[in-house]
Design an enzyme around this catalytic site. Structure first.
Site, PDB file in Angstrom:
ATOM      1  N   ASN A   9     -10.241 -29.896 -20.135  1.00  0.00           N
ATOM      2  CA  ASN A   9     -10.582 -28.786 -19.900  1.00  0.00           C
ATOM      3  C   ASN A   9      -9.518 -27.598 -20.559  1.00  0.00           C
ATOM      4  OD1 ASN A   9     -11.645 -25.985 -19.466  1.00  0.00           O
ATOM      5  ND2 ASN A   9     -11.312 -26.355 -16.969  1.00  0.00           N
ATOM      6  N   TRP A  10      -9.807 -27.373 -21.739  1.00  0.00           N
ATOM      7  CA  TRP A  10      -8.982 -26.375 -22.569  1.00  0.00           C
ATOM      8  C   TRP A  10      -8.904 -24.966 -21.911  1.00  0.00           C
ATOM      9  CZ3 TRP A  10      -9.015 -27.625 -28.121  1.00  0.00           C
ATOM     10  CH2 TRP A  10      -8.398 -29.132 -28.552  1.00  0.00           C
ATOM     11  N   LYS A  11      -9.958 -24.765 -21.222  1.00  0.00           N
ATOM     12  CA  LYS A  11     -10.013 -23.238 -20.751  1.00  0.00           C
ATOM     13  C   LYS A  11     -10.010 -22.277 -21.850  1.00  0.00           C
ATOM     14  CE  LYS A  11      -7.839 -24.491 -16.577  1.00  0.00           C
ATOM     15  NZ  LYS A  11      -7.632 -24.127 -15.290  1.00  0.00           N
ATOM     16  N   HIS A  94     -17.348 -24.310 -12.672  1.00  0.00           N
ATOM     17  CA  HIS A  94     -15.823 -24.421 -12.351  1.00  0.00           C
ATOM     18  C   HIS A  94     -15.553 -23.337 -11.460  1.00  0.00           C
ATOM     19  CE1 HIS A  94     -11.498 -23.972 -13.338  1.00  0.00           C
ATOM     20  NE2 HIS A  94     -11.676 -25.316 -13.645  1.00  0.00           N
ATOM     21  N   GLU A  96     -12.922 -21.174 -11.587  1.00  0.00           N
ATOM     22  CA  GLU A  96     -12.722 -20.002 -12.294  1.00  0.00           C
ATOM     23  C   GLU A  96     -13.930 -19.225 -12.456  1.00  0.00           C
ATOM     24  OE1 GLU A  96     -10.322 -21.719 -15.200  1.00  0.00           O
ATOM     25  OE2 GLU A  96      -8.804 -22.167 -13.583  1.00  0.00           O
ATOM     26  N   GLU A 166     -12.750 -30.352  -7.191  1.00  0.00           N
ATOM     27  CA  GLU A 166     -11.474 -29.604  -7.681  1.00  0.00           C
ATOM     28  C   GLU A 166     -11.049 -28.701  -6.543  1.00  0.00           C
ATOM     29  OE1 GLU A 166     -10.810 -29.497 -12.106  1.00  0.00           O
ATOM     30  OE2 GLU A 166     -12.086 -28.049 -11.553  1.00  0.00           O
ATOM     31  N   GLY A 172      -4.332 -25.412 -11.136  1.00  0.00           N
ATOM     32  CA  GLY A 172      -3.141 -24.798 -12.016  1.00  0.00           C
ATOM     33  C   GLY A 172      -1.851 -24.368 -10.933  1.00  0.00           C
ATOM     34  N   SER A 212      -4.295 -29.941 -11.163  1.00  0.00           N
ATOM     35  CA  SER A 212      -2.794 -30.481 -11.410  1.00  0.00           C
ATOM     36  C   SER A 212      -2.574 -31.767 -11.569  1.00  0.00           C
ATOM     37  CB  SER A 212      -1.934 -29.938 -10.196  1.00  0.00           C
ATOM     38  OG  SER A 212      -2.006 -28.362 -10.135  1.00  0.00           O
ATOM     39  N   GLY A 233      -6.655 -29.732 -16.599  1.00  0.00           N
ATOM     40  CA  GLY A 233      -6.501 -28.434 -17.272  1.00  0.00           C
ATOM     41  C   GLY A 233      -5.266 -28.329 -18.013  1.00  0.00           C
ATOM     42  N   GLY A 234      -4.233 -27.803 -17.284  1.00  0.00           N
ATOM     43  CA  GLY A 234      -3.081 -27.583 -18.104  1.00  0.00           C
ATOM     44  C   GLY A 234      -2.433 -28.563 -18.912  1.00  0.00           C
TER      45      GLY A 234
HETATM   46  C1  PEP Z   1      -8.936 -27.449 -14.457  1.00  0.00           C
HETATM   47  O1  PEP Z   1      -8.963 -26.570 -15.136  1.00  0.00           O
HETATM   48  O2  PEP Z   1     -10.098 -27.874 -13.846  1.00  0.00           O
HETATM   49  C2  PEP Z   1      -7.988 -27.927 -13.763  1.00  0.00           C
HETATM   50  C3  PEP Z   1      -8.027 -28.845 -12.764  1.00  0.00           C
HETATM   51  O3  PEP Z   1      -6.590 -27.273 -14.130  1.00  0.00           O
HETATM   52  P1  PEP Z   1      -5.170 -27.869 -13.907  1.00  0.00           P
HETATM   53  O4  PEP Z   1      -5.232 -29.146 -14.338  1.00  0.00           O
HETATM   54  O5  PEP Z   1      -4.359 -27.121 -14.818  1.00  0.00           O
HETATM   55  O6  PEP Z   1      -4.914 -27.554 -12.320  1.00  0.00           O
END
Ligand code: PEP
Length: 248
Positions: A9-11, A94, A96, A166, A172, A212, A233-234
């Site tokens: 997930n590039w956000k 999500h 966010e 999640e 994050g 994470s 994500g990251g």
């Molecule tokens: C996400 O964006 O769904 C996520 C899990 O982010 P991260 O891996 O950065 O925690």
């Protein structure tokens, strides 16, 4: 049999040029695996990423959709518009989007149905806040999200959905749920899906863990029997790191 699915997930990161640079590097490193790789990219990079991954089995998806087909909804993107880009998956719910943009379970449910109508598979995100976990309410919270998000979705569509567990406190933050915590919640989700759709259908649904995920922790996470993949994500922004996760 469920084929593991690891999604990035590039956000709100990467311009189309940066997306192209990522894809070039990623394609050099990618030689196909038993695991499905999915890139969930900003709307503005979908066409670029589709073009750059053409001829590979890398899947491409979006991160949001509006549930109406068309109309005076300035700034929104519909499921038929996404279908025209030939994408495979789209995230809904999500944390966010739930947190910053007021996406309720009802909205998540309507978005999932709009996607399914166009043949796009929703990645339905659920998960509890730190406050809920500390009060011991995670099971009730996540079960009720699953019930509401899948409400009215028939079995033949439900099996096309992906669920991403999640925990918000792990997104994050660098703080990962332990494999046991993640595994327990994914089992709970499977149980809830069994109660809604029966054993056979629920057994087909991919359940991912997200929060994470990194090359260092993916093996332990994927060792849990009810976890069929990850939403990253990251670490998915870096082609080398993301490939290390896929090749765990
Ligand atoms: C996400 O964006 O769904 C996520 C899990 O982010 P991260 O891996 O950065 O925690």
């Amino acid at each position: 049999m469920r084929i593991p699915l690891i999604a990035g997930n590039w956000k709100m990161y990467k311009t189309p040029d940066e997306a192209e640079e990522f894809c070039k590097k990623f394609a050099e490193l990618y030689h196909g695996t038993d695991i499905r790789a999915l890139l969930l990219v900003p709307f503005t990079s979908i066409a670029t990423v589709k073009r750059c991954t053409e001829g590979t089995d890398i899947l491409v998806g979006a991160q949001n959709v509006y549930f109406e087909k068309e109309g005076a909804y300035t700034g929104e993107i519909s499921a038929p518009m996404l279908k025209a880009l030939a994408i495979d998956y789209c995230i809904v719910g999500h944390s966010e989007r739930r947190g910053y943009f007021g996406e309720t379970d009802d909205i998540v449910n309507r978005k999932a149905k709009a996607l399914l109508e166009e043949g796009i598979r929703p990645v339905i995100c659920v998960g509890e806040s730190l406050e809920i976990r500390e009060a011991g309410g995670q099971n009730t919270h996540v079960s009720s999200q699953i019930r509401a998000d899948f409400q009215g979705i028939p079995e033949e569509d439900a099996v096309k959905c992906v669920v991403a567990y999640e925990p918000i406190w792990a997104i994050g933050t660098g703080r990962t749920a332990t494999p046991l915590q993640a595994g327990e919640m994914c089992s709970l989700i499977r149980e809830e899906l069994i109660s809604m759709y029966g054993e056979d259908a629920a057994d087909e649904i991919i359940i991912q863990y997200g929060g994470s995920v990194k090359p260092e922790n993916i093996t332990d996470i994927m060792d849990m029997p009810e976890i069929d993949g990850a939403l990253v994500g990251g670490a998915s922004l870096d082609p080398v790191k993301f490939m290390d996760i896929i090749n765990f």
